[in-house]
Design a protein around this motif. Structure first.
Motif, short mmCIF file in Angstrom:
data_model
loop_
_atom_site.label_atom_id
_atom_site.label_comp_id
_atom_site.label_asym_id
_atom_site.label_seq_id
_atom_site.Cartn_x
_atom_site.Cartn_y
_atom_site.Cartn_z
N ILE A 194 0.85 -1.19 0.00
CA ILE A 194 0.00 0.00 0.00
C ILE A 194 0.89 1.24 0.00
CG2 ILE A 194 -1.92 1.18 1.11
CD1 ILE A 194 -2.63 -1.67 0.35
N HIS A 195 0.65 2.13 -0.95
CA HIS A 195 1.44 3.35 -1.06
C HIS A 195 1.10 4.31 0.08
CE1 HIS A 195 2.84 7.18 -2.86
NE2 HIS A 195 3.72 6.40 -3.49
N SER A 197 0.33 7.29 0.07
CA SER A 197 -0.79 8.18 -0.27
C SER A 197 -2.14 7.55 0.06
CB SER A 197 -0.75 8.53 -1.76
OG SER A 197 -0.92 7.37 -2.56
N ARG A 198 -2.19 6.24 0.32
CA ARG A 198 -3.44 5.56 0.62
C ARG A 198 -3.57 5.18 2.10
NH1 ARG A 198 -6.60 2.88 -2.78
NH2 ARG A 198 -7.93 2.96 -0.92
N THR A 199 -2.61 5.56 2.94
CA THR A 199 -2.70 5.19 4.35
C THR A 199 -2.93 6.43 5.21
OG1 THR A 199 -0.33 5.40 4.86
CG2 THR A 199 -1.06 3.32 3.89
N SER A 425 -4.03 3.98 -8.09
CA SER A 425 -4.87 3.43 -7.02
C SER A 425 -4.14 3.38 -5.69
CB SER A 425 -5.32 2.02 -7.38
OG SER A 425 -4.22 1.14 -7.41
N GLY A 426 -2.82 3.32 -5.73
CA GLY A 426 -2.04 3.29 -4.50
C GLY A 426 -1.89 1.92 -3.88
N TYR A 427 -2.20 0.86 -4.60
CA TYR A 427 -1.97 -0.47 -4.05
C TYR A 427 -1.62 -1.46 -5.15
CZ TYR A 427 -6.71 -1.95 -5.53
OH TYR A 427 -7.84 -2.26 -6.26
N ASP A 473 -10.96 1.23 -3.75
CA ASP A 473 -10.06 1.88 -4.71
C ASP A 473 -9.74 3.32 -4.32
OD1 ASP A 473 -9.83 -0.36 -6.23
OD2 ASP A 473 -11.33 0.23 -7.72
N THR A 474 -10.49 3.88 -3.38
CA THR A 474 -10.23 5.25 -2.93
C THR A 474 -10.32 5.29 -1.41
OG1 THR A 474 -12.57 5.84 -3.12
CG2 THR A 474 -11.18 6.27 -5.04
N LEU A 476 -8.55 6.45 2.59
CA LEU A 476 -7.36 6.12 3.36
C LEU A 476 -7.57 4.84 4.15
CD1 LEU A 476 -6.34 9.66 4.68
CD2 LEU A 476 -5.51 8.45 2.64
#
Length: 695
Positions: A194-195, A197-199, A425-427, A473-474, A476
C-alpha cells in the motif's frame, strides 16, 4: 543412528579451541560472529563481514533444525536414498536426470562472483563445523564435509521443481503428460503493498505472507542477518538457504508468491522404429546420450543396496524413456543458476533502483514479487525466466521434438515482463492470480500487449476476488484495517474454486430431509472460516472429499459438481461427524487443529481464503493443518527503521526439547504478531542469550 567418531587430531583441536572465542574446525575465524536469541528464540546474527553472518546463519539454523538442513543437502548430493530409502532414491534419480551436480560443479566458479563465493565458503564452514561438534545429530556421516557443489545443486534442484520439472517427470512416468497443471488453492501466497498516499499515517504498508507447508524442506525459518558491511535484513528462508528469500531491510521489503507462466517445455521424441536410442531431428538420426547411475538405497533399516538406473539426454534436454514414448524436458532453471546470488543482491539493495538492478539479473526462474520501501515506492513484477519461443508452434502442450527450430536459446529481458510501479490506485497485490489484475481495474496492465508465448493467464482465485471486495479503490486505509484484510478468513460472494462447488449451496432442505439441518447450516453460512463456524466445518469436509475423489477417480478437475454428488457429500459429512464427534455440534476448530508436540489448538482457515489453511487427516476424526498461513511479516515504512511484526506457525526451533518448539502457536491461531526490530542495540539489550558459535 551411527555417531561420527572424532579422531585424536580433532579432539586436540576441540580442546585448544574451547579456550578461545574463535572456535572453528574449518579454520574460519568466528570471534566476529555473534548470535543473539530473543525471547522467542529467533536468531539475530551479527558479524563484521557478510561472510561472518553467513557462518553464523549456518550455525544457528543447524542448532534449530539440522535434520531438515541435512535432508536438503543430501538431496543436492544425490544421497537421500541412503537415509530415506526408496522415497529418497526417487529424489536422487531426479538429481541424476537433471544433472544438477554437474551443472553446479561446471558453472560455480564462472557464474558466481568472488564475494558471493566467500559467502558460500563461510556458510559451508559453519555447516561442517557444526557437524563435527555435534556428531550425534549427523544423519549420514559420509555426507560430510558438504561442498559448494552440494549446496548449489540443492538450489538448482529446488528451483527446477518450482519451475515444474518434478511435475512433468511424474506425469511422463505415469503416462499422463501434458503441460497443464492442476493447482492447489491452499498452496498459494499473498503479497500486498500500500502506497503512503493511501494510508492514514502516510506510511507504506507491506504484507509478506507465503502459504508454505508448515514443516519440511520448504517451511519458513525466521532470521535476522546483520553485518557491518551493510547487510541488515529480517525475513524468511528455507533450510540450506544462504540468505533471506523474502523479508525487510532498513530501506525496503518484498514478498514472493508463486506464479505459473510457461517456464518449461516438454518434447516427445520421434524414435527410430528399429535402432535403439535413435531419434530424428531435422531429418537426421541422432543418438541419445545414455548414462548408468547407481542409486544407493537403504532397505529395511539394515543395509544399503546399490541399484542401477539409466538416465538419458537429448538435444532438447534431460530425457525419460517410458512405455508411452520418449520425452525430454527443457527449462531455464537448469541453465541460469545464480538465483542465490540474486537473492543476496536483493537483500542488500538500499532503494528501488538497486532492487530493480538485482531483479535484472534474471536468475530467479519465477515468483511474483511485490515491493515497498520508505521512499514512497511500491512495485510489482510477475518475474520469470521465460524463453523466446518460435511463434510457429504451440508450446502450451507437449511438442514433437523433431526440429531444432523448436529449441530456444534466449529469454525475454526483465523489462519485457508484466510490472507496475506506483499505480494511481495506491496499491498492488498478488494472490497467485493473474499478473494483469494486480491493482484497481483502471490501473491494470493490458494482457493483449504481451506475447502469448510467455504463457501468462487472466484467471482470478477466491483470494483475489475477496481482496477486491474488501480493498476500496479510494480513501485512506488504517494499519488496523490493513491487518484485518491480511487476516481475512472469508470466501468471496462468487466462488472461484477449480471445481465448481456451487451445488453445495443450491440444495433445498425440504427435498433432502435426512440432511435438512446440514443444508440449513450451509445455506445460512456467512462463508467465514472461523474456528467457531459449523458451516466452515461442513464445507471443509465437503471440499476435501470432492478434491480427493477427483484425484482418485481421475475426474475433470474443472468439472461442475452436480446436485446428486453434493447431497452424497453432505450426507457423508453428517455421518462422519456423528461417528467421530457423537452428540456434538461440530465447529471448524473441533474438526481442524494446529498440532505440535503435546499441543492441539483449534485452527482457522480453509483453502483459498486470504488466511488460507489446508489440512490433512490426523487422528480421531480430526484434521491437522499442513499448509497455508505460516510465516507472516507485516511492515510499516515511515521515518527511521521500518516497524515490523511477525509470527511463525510453531516457533523458531524444530528441536522437540526446545522451549521455542511451539511457543508461537497461540499467537498464530489467534492471528497475533510479535514486534521485531532491525536495531542491533535494541536486540542485544533485550536478548535472552548472546554467544559465539561453538561457545
Amino acid at each position: 543412528m551411527n555417531q561420527i567418531k572424532l579422531t585424536p587430531i580433532y579432539i586436540l583441536l576441540f580442546l585448544l579451541n574451547s579456550c578461545t572465542n574463535d572456535f572453528s574446525y574449518s579454520g574460519y575465524e568466528t570471534r566476529n560472529v555473534q548470535i543473539a536469541r530473543d525471547a522467542y528464540g529467533v536468531p539475530h546474527i551479527f558479524g563484521k563481514t557478510d561472510a561472518d553472518v553467513a557462518y553464523g546463519l549456518a550455525w544457528a539454523h543447524a542448532e534449530d533444525d539440522f535434520e531438515t538442513t541435512q535432508l536438503t543437502l543430501l538431496a543436492g548430493k544425490a544421497m537421500l536414498g541412503r537415509y530415506l530409502g526408496e522415497q529418497g532414491a526417487a529424489v536422487d534419480f531426479f538429481v541424476h536426470l537433471l544433472e544438477t551436480r554437474d551443472i553446479a560443479s561446471n558453472k560455480y566458479l564462472s557464474d558466481f562472483s568472488p564475494d558471493f563465493q566467500k559467502l558460500v565458503d563461510a556458510y559451508l564452514s559453519g555447516i561442517n563445523d557444526f557437524a563435527l561438534t555435534h556428531p550425534e545429530r549427523v544423519l549420514l556421516k559420509e555426507a560430510f564435509p558438504v561442498t559448494h557443489t552440494d549446496i548449489i545443486s540443492a538450489y538448482i534442484l529446488s528451483l527446477a521443481q518450482m519451475s515444474g520439472a518434478d511435475g512433468a517427470v511424474q506425469k511422463i512416468v505415469a503416462g499422463t503428460i501434458d503441460k497443464g497443471e492442476v493447482t492447489d488453492p491452499a498452496a498459494g501466497s499473498n503479497a500486498i503493498a500500500i502506497h503512503p498516499s493511501r494510508t492514514d499515517s502516510g506510511e507504506a504498508f507491506l504484507a509478506i505472507n507465503s502459504h508454505q507447508p508448515l514443516t519440511g524442506p520448504v517451511a519458513w525459518y525466521e532470521a535476522h542477518l546483520h553485518s557491518e558491511a551493510g547487510w541488515n535484513i529480517l525475513g524468511g528462508l528455507f533450510p540450506g538457504g544462504l540468505t533471506v528469500f523474502h523479508g525487510v531491510n532498513e530501506h525496503l521489503g518484498w514478498a514472493h508468491t508463486v506464479n505459473n507462466p510457461d517456464k518449461l517445455d516438454v518434447f516427445q521424441l520421434k524414435m527410430h522404429p528399429e535402432k535403439k536410442n535413435r531419434y530424428e531431428v531435422d531429418g537426421e538420426w541422432l543418438e541419445l546420450q545414455e548414462k548408468r547411475v547407481w542409486l544407493k538405497v537403504k532397505m529395511w533399516d539394515l543395509v544399503t543396496i546399490p541399484v542401477p538406473k539409466k538416465v538419458w539426454k537429448s538435444v532438447f534436454g534431460p530425457t525419460l524413456v517410458t512405455n508411452q514414448g520418449v520425452f525430454s524436458i527443457r527449462t531455464g532453471s537448469l541453465e541460469v543458476i545464480t538465483a542465490p546470488e540474486q537473492w543476496y543482491r536483493m537483500n542488500k539493495a538500499k532503494n528501488y533502483s538497486e532492487f530493480k538492478a538485482a531483479m535484472d539479473m534474471m536468475a530467479l526462474p519465477g515468483f511474483n514479487t511485490v515491493y515497498a520501501d520508505k521512499y514512497d515506492t511500491i512495485y510489482y513484477v510477475s518475474n520469470a525466466l521465460l524463453p523466446v519461443r518460435n511463434p510457429e508452434f504451440d508450446f502450451s502442450k507437449t511438442l514433437l521434438g523433431d526440429s531444432r527450430s523448436k529449441l530456444w536459446e534466449e529469454y525475454y529481458p526483465f523489462d519485457a515482463l508484466p510490472q507496475q510501479v506506483n499505480p494511481s490506485s495506491g496499491y498492488l497485490f498478488n494472490t497467485n492470480h493473474s499478473a494483469f489484475k494486480a491493482s484497481a481495474e483502471a490501473d491494470n496492465l493490458d494482457f493483449d500487449t504481451f506475447p502469448t508465448g510467455m504463457g501468462y493467464y487472466l484467471t482470478d482465485n477466491n483470494r483475489s476476488l475477496r481482496f477486491r471486495e474488501v480493498m476500496q479503490d479510494t480513501g485512506l486505509l488504517s494499519y488496523e484495517k490493513f491487518k484485518s484484510i491480511k487476516f481475512d478468513k472469508q470466501l468471496p460472494e462468487n466462488l472461484a474454486y477449480e471445481i465448481n462447488v456451487d451445488a453445495l449451496f443450491s440444495l433445498e432442505p425440504a427435498l433432502y430431509p435426512d440432511i435438512a439441518e446440514e443444508l440449513e447450516i450451509l445455506n445460512t453460512w456467512n462463508k467465514q472460516s472461523t474456528t467457531r463456524s459449523r458451516g466452515a466445518a461442513l464445507f471443509a469436509f465437503a471440499y476435501y472429499a470432492i478434491r480427493d475423489k477427483t484425484k482418485e477417480e481421475n475426474l475433470d478437475p474443472k468439472r461442475v459438481l452436480n446436485k446428486e454428488e453434493a447431497a452424497e457429500t453432505i450426507k457423508a459429512a453428517k455421518d462422519y461427524f456423528a461417528h467421530h464427534f457423537p452428540g456434538k455440534e461440530v465447529h471448524l476448530g473441533d474438526f481442524q487443529k494446529l498440532v505440535r508436540g503435546g499441543k492441539a489448538l483449534p485452527l482457522f482457515g480453509i483453502p483459498d481464503v486470504i488466511a488460507a489453511m489446508r489440512s490433512e487427516p490426523y487422528q480421531g476424526g480430526v484434521r491437522k493443518g499442513e499448509q497455508g498461513e505460516s510465516y507472516i511479516i507485516l511492515v510499516k515504512f515511515g521515518e527511521g527503521l521500518p516497524e515490523i511484526e511477525t509470527v511463525n506457525v510453531y516457533g523458531a526451533s524444530n528441536q522437540t526439547d526446545s522451549p521455542h518448539y511451539s511457543d508461537q502457536m497461540e499467537l498464530f491461531v489467534n492471528q497475533q504478531l510479535k514486534p521485531m526490530t532491525l536495531e542491533k542495540e535494541e536486540v542485544l539489550k533485550n536478548a535472552v542469550r548472546v554467544y559465539n558459535p561453538g561457545n
